[in-house]
Design a protein around this motif. Structure first.
Motif, PDB file in Angstrom:
ATOM      1  N   LEU A   1      24.760  22.145  29.546  1.00 35.34           N
ATOM      2  CA  LEU A   1      25.158  23.187  30.493  1.00 35.34           C
ATOM      3  C   LEU A   1      26.166  24.165  29.869  1.00 35.34           C
ATOM      4  CD1 LEU A   1      25.503  21.034  33.742  1.00 35.34           C
ATOM      5  CD2 LEU A   1      23.744  22.750  33.261  1.00 35.34           C
ATOM      6  N   LYS A   2      27.113  23.639  29.102  1.00 34.31           N
ATOM      7  CA  LYS A   2      28.083  24.509  28.423  1.00 34.31           C
ATOM      8  C   LYS A   2      27.367  25.482  27.472  1.00 34.31           C
ATOM      9  CE  LYS A   2      32.236  21.559  28.370  1.00 34.31           C
ATOM     10  NZ  LYS A   2      33.241  22.504  28.888  1.00 34.31           N
ATOM     11  N   PHE A   3      26.420  24.957  26.719  1.00 34.19           N
ATOM     12  CA  PHE A   3      25.662  25.794  25.781  1.00 34.19           C
ATOM     13  C   PHE A   3      24.867  26.866  26.530  1.00 34.19           C
ATOM     14  CE2 PHE A   3      21.704  26.671  23.475  1.00 34.19           C
ATOM     15  CZ  PHE A   3      22.212  27.134  22.278  1.00 34.19           C
ATOM     16  N   PHE A   4      24.296  26.485  27.670  1.00 31.61           N
ATOM     17  CA  PHE A   4      23.456  27.407  28.444  1.00 31.61           C
ATOM     18  C   PHE A   4      24.289  28.545  29.039  1.00 31.61           C
ATOM     19  CE2 PHE A   4      21.571  28.752  32.482  1.00 31.61           C
ATOM     20  CZ  PHE A   4      20.317  29.171  32.045  1.00 31.61           C
ATOM     21  N   PHE A   5      25.444  28.226  29.638  1.00 28.54           N
ATOM     22  CA  PHE A   5      26.249  29.249  30.307  1.00 28.54           C
ATOM     23  C   PHE A   5      27.173  29.992  29.339  1.00 28.54           C
ATOM     24  CE2 PHE A   5      25.026  26.588  33.903  1.00 28.54           C
ATOM     25  CZ  PHE A   5      24.635  27.556  34.821  1.00 28.54           C
ATOM     26  N   ASP A   6      27.588  29.341  28.263  1.00 31.18           N
ATOM     27  CA  ASP A   6      28.351  29.988  27.190  1.00 31.18           C
ATOM     28  C   ASP A   6      29.566  30.766  27.720  1.00 31.18           C
ATOM     29  OD1 ASP A   6      28.841  30.603  24.523  1.00 31.18           O
ATOM     30  OD2 ASP A   6      27.753  32.505  24.651  1.00 31.18           O
ATOM     31  N   ARG A   7      30.361  30.135  28.560  1.00 32.79           N
ATOM     32  CA  ARG A   7      31.553  30.778  29.121  1.00 32.79           C
ATOM     33  C   ARG A   7      32.786  30.404  28.295  1.00 32.79           C
ATOM     34  NH1 ARG A   7      34.123  29.975  35.240  1.00 32.79           N
ATOM     35  NH2 ARG A   7      34.881  32.119  35.473  1.00 32.79           N
ATOM     36  N   GLN A   8      33.587  31.388  27.958  1.00 35.16           N
ATOM     37  CA  GLN A   8      34.800  31.132  27.186  1.00 35.16           C
ATOM     38  C   GLN A   8      35.907  30.591  28.094  1.00 35.16           C
ATOM     39  OE1 GLN A   8      34.736  31.403  23.807  1.00 35.16           O
ATOM     40  NE2 GLN A   8      32.572  31.818  24.208  1.00 35.16           N
ATOM     41  N   ARG A   9      36.829  29.834  27.504  1.00 34.81           N
ATOM     42  CA  ARG A   9      37.931  29.258  28.258  1.00 34.81           C
ATOM     43  C   ARG A   9      38.950  30.334  28.669  1.00 34.81           C
ATOM     44  NH1 ARG A   9      38.548  23.625  28.146  1.00 34.81           N
ATOM     45  NH2 ARG A   9      37.099  22.561  26.740  1.00 34.81           N
ATOM     46  N   PRO A  10      39.806  30.003  29.641  1.00 38.83           N
ATOM     47  CA  PRO A  10      40.870  30.944  30.028  1.00 38.83           C
ATOM     48  C   PRO A  10      41.856  31.174  28.879  1.00 38.83           C
ATOM     49  CG  PRO A  10      40.595  29.195  31.669  1.00 38.83           C
ATOM     50  CD  PRO A  10      39.790  28.798  30.480  1.00 38.83           C
ATOM     51  N   THR A  11      42.533  32.294  28.940  1.00 42.84           N
ATOM     52  CA  THR A  11      43.564  32.590  27.945  1.00 42.84           C
ATOM     53  C   THR A  11      44.883  31.923  28.330  1.00 42.84           C
ATOM     54  OG1 THR A  11      44.122  34.621  29.141  1.00 42.84           O
ATOM     55  CG2 THR A  11      42.520  34.802  27.342  1.00 42.84           C
TER      56      THR A  11
ATOM     57  N   GLY B   1      36.116  24.313  22.552  1.00 45.55           N
ATOM     58  CA  GLY B   1      34.796  24.284  23.172  1.00 45.55           C
ATOM     59  C   GLY B   1      34.669  25.297  24.296  1.00 45.55           C
ATOM     60  N   LEU B   2      33.517  25.282  24.933  1.00 47.79           N
ATOM     61  CA  LEU B   2      33.219  26.225  26.008  1.00 47.79           C
ATOM     62  C   LEU B   2      33.761  25.712  27.342  1.00 47.79           C
ATOM     63  CD1 LEU B   2      29.602  27.071  24.818  1.00 47.79           C
ATOM     64  CD2 LEU B   2      31.615  28.540  24.649  1.00 47.79           C
ATOM     65  N   SER B   3      33.671  26.546  28.364  1.00 49.50           N
ATOM     66  CA  SER B   3      34.411  26.294  29.595  1.00 49.50           C
ATOM     67  C   SER B   3      33.588  25.799  30.783  1.00 49.50           C
ATOM     68  CB  SER B   3      35.150  27.576  30.018  1.00 49.50           C
ATOM     69  OG  SER B   3      36.091  27.336  31.021  1.00 49.50           O
ATOM     70  N   PHE B   4      32.361  26.280  30.940  1.00 50.56           N
ATOM     71  CA  PHE B   4      31.603  25.998  32.170  1.00 50.56           C
ATOM     72  C   PHE B   4      30.423  25.065  31.914  1.00 50.56           C
ATOM     73  CE2 PHE B   4      28.426  26.732  35.403  1.00 50.56           C
ATOM     74  CZ  PHE B   4      29.172  26.871  36.565  1.00 50.56           C
ATOM     75  N   PRO B   5      30.328  23.968  32.694  1.00 51.77           N
ATOM     76  CA  PRO B   5      31.303  23.437  33.645  1.00 51.77           C
ATOM     77  C   PRO B   5      32.359  22.583  32.942  1.00 51.77           C
ATOM     78  CG  PRO B   5      29.326  22.103  33.707  1.00 51.77           C
ATOM     79  CD  PRO B   5      29.066  23.209  32.714  1.00 51.77           C
TER      80      PRO B   5
ATOM     81  N   LEU C   1      46.626  23.214  33.739  1.00 51.70           N
ATOM     82  CA  LEU C   1      46.851  23.363  32.299  1.00 51.70           C
ATOM     83  C   LEU C   1      46.171  24.606  31.721  1.00 51.70           C
ATOM     84  CD1 LEU C   1      46.399  19.613  31.294  1.00 51.70           C
ATOM     85  CD2 LEU C   1      48.557  20.884  31.448  1.00 51.70           C
ATOM     86  N   ARG C   2      45.479  25.343  32.579  1.00 50.65           N
ATOM     87  CA  ARG C   2      44.793  26.594  32.201  1.00 50.65           C
ATOM     88  C   ARG C   2      43.780  26.389  31.074  1.00 50.65           C
ATOM     89  NH1 ARG C   2      46.443  31.468  34.228  1.00 50.65           N
ATOM     90  NH2 ARG C   2      45.307  32.463  32.531  1.00 50.65           N
ATOM     91  N   VAL C   3      43.124  25.244  31.083  1.00 55.08           N
ATOM     92  CA  VAL C   3      42.054  25.015  30.108  1.00 55.08           C
ATOM     93  C   VAL C   3      40.677  25.209  30.752  1.00 55.08           C
ATOM     94  CG1 VAL C   3      43.354  23.522  28.557  1.00 55.08           C
ATOM     95  CG2 VAL C   3      42.216  22.516  30.528  1.00 55.08           C
ATOM     96  N   HIS C   4      40.678  25.371  32.086  1.00 55.65           N
ATOM     97  CA  HIS C   4      39.442  25.637  32.814  1.00 55.65           C
ATOM     98  C   HIS C   4      39.733  26.504  34.031  1.00 55.65           C
ATOM     99  CE1 HIS C   4      36.393  23.268  30.780  1.00 55.65           C
ATOM    100  NE2 HIS C   4      37.226  22.257  30.704  1.00 55.65           N
ATOM    101  N   TYR C   5      38.722  27.271  34.413  1.00 57.18           N
ATOM    102  CA  TYR C   5      38.777  28.010  35.672  1.00 57.18           C
ATOM    103  C   TYR C   5      38.449  27.054  36.828  1.00 57.18           C
ATOM    104  CZ  TYR C   5      38.476  32.147  32.668  1.00 57.18           C
ATOM    105  OH  TYR C   5      38.709  33.094  31.705  1.00 57.18           O
ATOM    106  N   ALA C   6      38.862  27.447  38.033  1.00 56.99           N
ATOM    107  CA  ALA C   6      38.556  26.628  39.215  1.00 56.99           C
ATOM    108  C   ALA C   6      37.048  26.498  39.422  1.00 56.99           C
ATOM    109  CB  ALA C   6      39.212  27.239  40.455  1.00 56.99           C
ATOM    110  N   THR C   7      36.304  27.554  39.112  1.00 53.68           N
ATOM    111  CA  THR C   7      34.850  27.495  39.241  1.00 53.68           C
ATOM    112  C   THR C   7      34.244  26.494  38.254  1.00 53.68           C
ATOM    113  OG1 THR C   7      34.887  29.541  37.931  1.00 53.68           O
ATOM    114  CG2 THR C   7      34.357  29.743  40.272  1.00 53.68           C
ATOM    115  N   ASP C   8      34.855  26.355  37.076  1.00 53.67           N
ATOM    116  CA  ASP C   8      34.411  25.330  36.112  1.00 53.67           C
ATOM    117  C   ASP C   8      34.559  23.934  36.721  1.00 53.67           C
ATOM    118  OD1 ASP C   8      34.181  27.423  34.300  1.00 53.67           O
ATOM    119  OD2 ASP C   8      36.077  26.988  33.310  1.00 53.67           O
ATOM    120  N   VAL C   9      35.698  23.721  37.369  1.00 50.60           N
ATOM    121  CA  VAL C   9      36.012  22.407  37.936  1.00 50.60           C
ATOM    122  C   VAL C   9      35.073  22.069  39.093  1.00 50.60           C
ATOM    123  CG1 VAL C   9      37.775  21.116  39.216  1.00 50.60           C
ATOM    124  CG2 VAL C   9      38.417  22.448  37.204  1.00 50.60           C
TER     125      VAL C   9
END
Length: 235
Positions: free
Chosen positions: A120-130, A138-142, A191-199
């Motif tokens: 899923l991370k590879f498919f959505f390819d979302r970067q982590r928060p700054t 690694g990637l962020s979602f999910p 810890l700002r390593v993920h967005y709430a939508t990721d969680v």
């Protein structure tokens, strides 16, 4: 005597139906949540309000002591802890309880959840928060921590519900595990390593996987018993 038998049978059937309906409702809710959140992430051209609001709430709660507590909580969904916990649980069901199917459920749920998360991370390819508070790669979602926590601790909830006979204790342990899963998810936002939508997506995908994994293994277990039982009886 016969009346009591039919009463027990009817009560058992009603309970089974309610449990089945509950699991189906949870399954469908998780499908809807994951599809909705993933669509929001894919279609977003900028920051998502829900993510920004969650970061703002977490920022208001920041302190040195609370950050240490959050780092302690997030450890319980880390790769190192999950590997050790999974191996201990497998060993318990192999050598103590001697339940081979439960020992199978642990790696199926854990490894399947990790593998699905990577796909899923590879498919959505979302970067982590700054500006994260801790190192993360690694990637962020999910969220991997949220997804693995939801699947692994949901498996513990399933085992608790089936084997803890005391209803008050069972309800207490289930509530405690649910709160623990939510805390792990919140820790990733704090810890700002993920967005709430990721969680949220991680929770939905993790619960979906554990429902599918347990369902498939239960069907295989029933099938093998039907196939093996006649042979064993003949021997």
């Amino acid at each position: 005597m016969i009346r009591n038998f039919y009463k027990k049978l009817a009560a058992g059937f009603a309970l089974f139906t309610l449990e089945l309906l509950f699991v189906l409702a949870v399954f469908l809710a998780c499908v809807f949540v994951f599809l909705y959140v993933s669509a929001q992430v894919v279609e977003a051209s900028g920051p998502i309000k829900f993510d920004e609001a969650a970061f703002a709430v977490a920022a208001d709660m920041q302190s040195t002591g609370f950050t240490r507590f959050i780092e302690f909580i997030t450890f319980f969904a880390s790769r190192h802890f999950m590997t050790a916990a999974g191996l201990l649980l497998i060993a318990y069901f192999l050598f103590v309880r001697r339940h081979k199917w439960y020992s199978l459920k642990v790696p199926v749920v854990a490894l399947g959840s990790i593998s699905l998360n990577l796909v899923l991370k590879f498919f959505f390819d979302r970067q982590r928060p700054t500006m994260p508070l801790v190192d993360a790669s690694g990637l962020s979602f999910p969220s991997g921590h949220s997804m693995i926590a939801a699947s692994f601790y949901s498996l513990i909830i399933y085992l608790t519900w089936r084997h803890v006979e005391s209803k008050p204790l069972r309800n207490f342990l289930v509530a405690l595990l649910v709160i623990f899963i939510l805390l792990i998810g919140f820790s990733r936002i704090y810890l700002r390593v993920h967005y709430a939508t990721d969680v949220v997506a991680g929770f939905a995908a993790g619960i979906l996987w554990v429902i599918i994994g347990i369902g498939l293994l239960r069907r295989i277990e029933k099938y093998t018993r039907k196939e093996i039982a006649p042979v064993v009886e003949e021997d």
